[in-house]
Scaffold this motif. Structure first.
Motif, PDB file in Angstrom:
ATOM      1  N   ASP A 174      -4.299  -1.109   7.573  1.00 45.02           N
ATOM      2  CA  ASP A 174      -5.534  -1.174   8.358  1.00 45.02           C
ATOM      3  C   ASP A 174      -6.680  -0.519   7.612  1.00 45.02           C
ATOM      4  O   ASP A 174      -6.514   0.530   6.970  1.00 45.02           O
ATOM      5  CB  ASP A 174      -5.364  -0.464   9.708  1.00 45.02           C
ATOM      6  CG  ASP A 174      -4.554  -1.275  10.700  1.00 45.02           C
ATOM      7  OD1 ASP A 174      -4.438  -2.493  10.509  1.00 45.02           O
ATOM      8  OD2 ASP A 174      -4.036  -0.678  11.670  1.00 45.02           O
ATOM      9  N   THR A 175      -7.866  -1.119   7.704  1.00 49.57           N
ATOM     10  CA  THR A 175      -9.069  -0.462   7.222  1.00 49.57           C
ATOM     11  C   THR A 175      -9.517   0.555   8.253  1.00 49.57           C
ATOM     12  O   THR A 175      -9.152   0.485   9.425  1.00 49.57           O
ATOM     13  CB  THR A 175     -10.181  -1.485   6.964  1.00 49.57           C
ATOM     14  OG1 THR A 175     -10.305  -2.326   8.120  1.00 49.57           O
ATOM     15  CG2 THR A 175      -9.857  -2.335   5.749  1.00 49.57           C
ATOM     16  N   SER A 228       0.832  -1.206   0.000  1.00 48.32           N
ATOM     17  CA  SER A 228       0.000   0.000   0.000  1.00 48.32           C
ATOM     18  C   SER A 228       0.865   1.253   0.000  1.00 48.32           C
ATOM     19  O   SER A 228       0.552   2.246  -0.662  1.00 48.32           O
ATOM     20  CB  SER A 228      -0.952   0.002   1.199  1.00 48.32           C
ATOM     21  OG  SER A 228      -0.252   0.049   2.424  1.00 48.32           O
ATOM     22  N   ALA A 235     -15.001  -2.150   9.629  1.00 50.17           N
ATOM     23  CA  ALA A 235     -13.731  -2.835   9.883  1.00 50.17           C
ATOM     24  C   ALA A 235     -13.700  -3.430  11.277  1.00 50.17           C
ATOM     25  O   ALA A 235     -12.913  -4.325  11.550  1.00 50.17           O
ATOM     26  CB  ALA A 235     -12.567  -1.858   9.719  1.00 50.17           C
ATOM     27  N   VAL A 253      -8.217   2.027   2.938  1.00 50.22           N
ATOM     28  CA  VAL A 253      -7.122   1.462   3.711  1.00 50.22           C
ATOM     29  C   VAL A 253      -6.106   2.553   4.002  1.00 50.22           C
ATOM     30  O   VAL A 253      -5.859   3.435   3.172  1.00 50.22           O
ATOM     31  CB  VAL A 253      -6.453   0.307   2.928  1.00 50.22           C
ATOM     32  CG1 VAL A 253      -5.142  -0.111   3.568  1.00 50.22           C
ATOM     33  CG2 VAL A 253      -7.389  -0.880   2.837  1.00 50.22           C
ATOM     34  N   ASP A 269     -12.742  -1.772  -2.694  1.00 48.40           N
ATOM     35  CA  ASP A 269     -12.508  -2.169  -1.310  1.00 48.40           C
ATOM     36  C   ASP A 269     -12.750  -1.017  -0.350  1.00 48.40           C
ATOM     37  O   ASP A 269     -12.860   0.150  -0.733  1.00 48.40           O
ATOM     38  CB  ASP A 269     -11.068  -2.662  -1.136  1.00 48.40           C
ATOM     39  CG  ASP A 269     -10.855  -4.021  -1.800  1.00 48.40           C
ATOM     40  OD1 ASP A 269     -11.834  -4.764  -1.933  1.00 48.40           O
ATOM     41  OD2 ASP A 269      -9.715  -4.308  -2.186  1.00 48.40           O
ATOM     42  N   GLU A 270     -12.801  -1.349   0.920  1.00 48.91           N
ATOM     43  CA  GLU A 270     -12.875  -0.332   1.948  1.00 48.91           C
ATOM     44  C   GLU A 270     -11.600   0.502   1.941  1.00 48.91           C
ATOM     45  O   GLU A 270     -10.527   0.009   1.582  1.00 48.91           O
ATOM     46  CB  GLU A 270     -13.043  -0.992   3.316  1.00 48.91           C
ATOM     47  CG  GLU A 270     -14.313  -1.797   3.470  1.00 48.91           C
ATOM     48  CD  GLU A 270     -14.361  -2.542   4.800  1.00 48.91           C
ATOM     49  OE1 GLU A 270     -13.416  -2.398   5.584  1.00 48.91           O
ATOM     50  OE2 GLU A 270     -15.333  -3.258   5.030  1.00 48.91           O
ATOM     51  N   LYS A 315     -13.860  -7.116  11.544  1.00 49.50           N
ATOM     52  CA  LYS A 315     -12.659  -7.860  11.184  1.00 49.50           C
ATOM     53  C   LYS A 315     -11.630  -7.839  12.330  1.00 49.50           C
ATOM     54  O   LYS A 315     -10.791  -8.717  12.432  1.00 49.50           O
ATOM     55  CB  LYS A 315     -12.032  -7.265   9.923  1.00 49.50           C
ATOM     56  CG  LYS A 315     -12.955  -7.290   8.716  1.00 49.50           C
ATOM     57  CD  LYS A 315     -12.283  -6.678   7.512  1.00 49.50           C
ATOM     58  CE  LYS A 315     -13.214  -6.697   6.297  1.00 49.50           C
ATOM     59  NZ  LYS A 315     -12.573  -6.099   5.113  1.00 49.50           N
ATOM     60  N   LEU A 337      -5.196   7.775   3.400  1.00 49.79           N
ATOM     61  CA  LEU A 337      -5.964   6.671   2.830  1.00 49.79           C
ATOM     62  C   LEU A 337      -5.612   6.474   1.356  1.00 49.79           C
ATOM     63  O   LEU A 337      -4.966   7.327   0.734  1.00 49.79           O
ATOM     64  CB  LEU A 337      -7.460   6.927   2.988  1.00 49.79           C
ATOM     65  CG  LEU A 337      -7.965   7.157   4.417  1.00 49.79           C
ATOM     66  CD1 LEU A 337      -9.481   7.198   4.427  1.00 49.79           C
ATOM     67  CD2 LEU A 337      -7.441   6.099   5.372  1.00 49.79           C
TER      68      LEU A 337
END
Length: 272
Positions: free
Chosen positions: A261-262, A41, A267, A176, A173-174, A270, A188
């Motif tokens: 991390d989300t 990321s 989140a 991150v 996706d969410e 999870k 992010l």
């Protein structure tokens, strides 16, 4: 100008990379360490930011070369993922074919295909002896022995055997945390387009392993956030990608967040 983003960034590796690239190109690279718990990321956002910085010159600039190496040996590919290259305008990028690393330039810059190479084929075509071909293809440090050569060949306009390959479209996706900067701001990997004054439920990781949902207010910019308070603001990375900040403090420290991390309330399922 040559920039090298890599997860091989210890002192020994940096020295060897600098010498090899300096010998090939006549200038030493700027080596950027892709470290931390989620180097993919970090590399994805850093690559996007580097390429977007080229558009902010306001005038004609010099061609640049960016090398990128994030290559876990996960058993899917023999001796690691292959290497590829693409151009963004007159600027060259040579990289491992890591679809997550390439996801942001795919989404934001429209880089929907790259040219994937096979090391043995490319090095053989360049005229290396069979023993040298096997040494380069089989080395543990392919990002030292092969990737700089690939960048040099393409930059010099030499023909390199390669297969045009599509970059998969990023999943929806969410958001991150891609980068935690030196202030503790959590950058992010996308823009949330939130209205100032509204709130966003953020999942705060606690020391005991539990998760607390904190409603964080959105602000138009960093200086509008009250001191020592959390806020959601448009950041400086990407195309105004969203950041979680604490003005005067560390959002990463306060919320227990790190790269990978989300961020949002869902989140919590999870994490719990």
């Amino acid at each position: 100008m040559i920039t090298y983003i890599t997860d091989c960034h210890d002192g020994n590796a940096r020295a060897r990379l600098s010498i090899r690239i300096g010998t090939l190109f006549g200038q030493a690279p700027t080596i950027v360490a892709a470290d931390g718990p989620d180097p993919e990321s970090f590399a994805a956002l850093t690559l996007l930011d580097c390429l977007q910085a080229l558009d902010l010159l306001g005038e004609e600039g010099h061609p640049t070369i960016t090398l990128l190496n994030i290559a876990p040996r996960d058993g899917v590919w023999p001796n690691g993922v292959p290497f590829c290259f693409f151009r963004y305008g007159k600027h060259l990028v040579a990289s491992t074919f890591n679809t997550r690393v390439l996801s942001l330039v795919r989404r934001e810059l429209g880089i929907d295909h790259v040219y994937v190479t096979d090391i043995r084929e490319a090095v053989t075509a360049a005229g290396f002896a069979p023993g040298e071909v096997e040494k380069i293809a089989g080395t543990q440090f392919r990002s030292l022995w092969y990737l700089p050569l690939l960048a040099k060949w393409v930059a010099d306009g030499r023909a390199v055997p390669a297969t045009q390959t599509a970059v998969p479209e990023p999943l929806d996706d969410e958001p991150v945390v891609a980068v935690v900067d030196n202030f503790g701001n959590c950058k992010l990997d996308q823009r949330l387009d939130l209205v100032p004054g509204t709130t966003l439920p953020v999942a705060q990781r606690n020391d005991d392993g539990s998760t607390t949902i904190v409603d964080v207010t959105c602000y138009p910019h960093l200086t509008a956030v009250p001191r020592n308070a959390p806020g959601i603001v448009p950041g400086s990375s990407g195309t105004g990608f969203t950041e979680l900040v604490i003005r005067g403090g560390s959002a990463a420290g306060a919320f227990g967040l790190q790269p990978g991390d989300t961020l949002l309330e869902r989140a919590a399922e999870k994490v719990a």
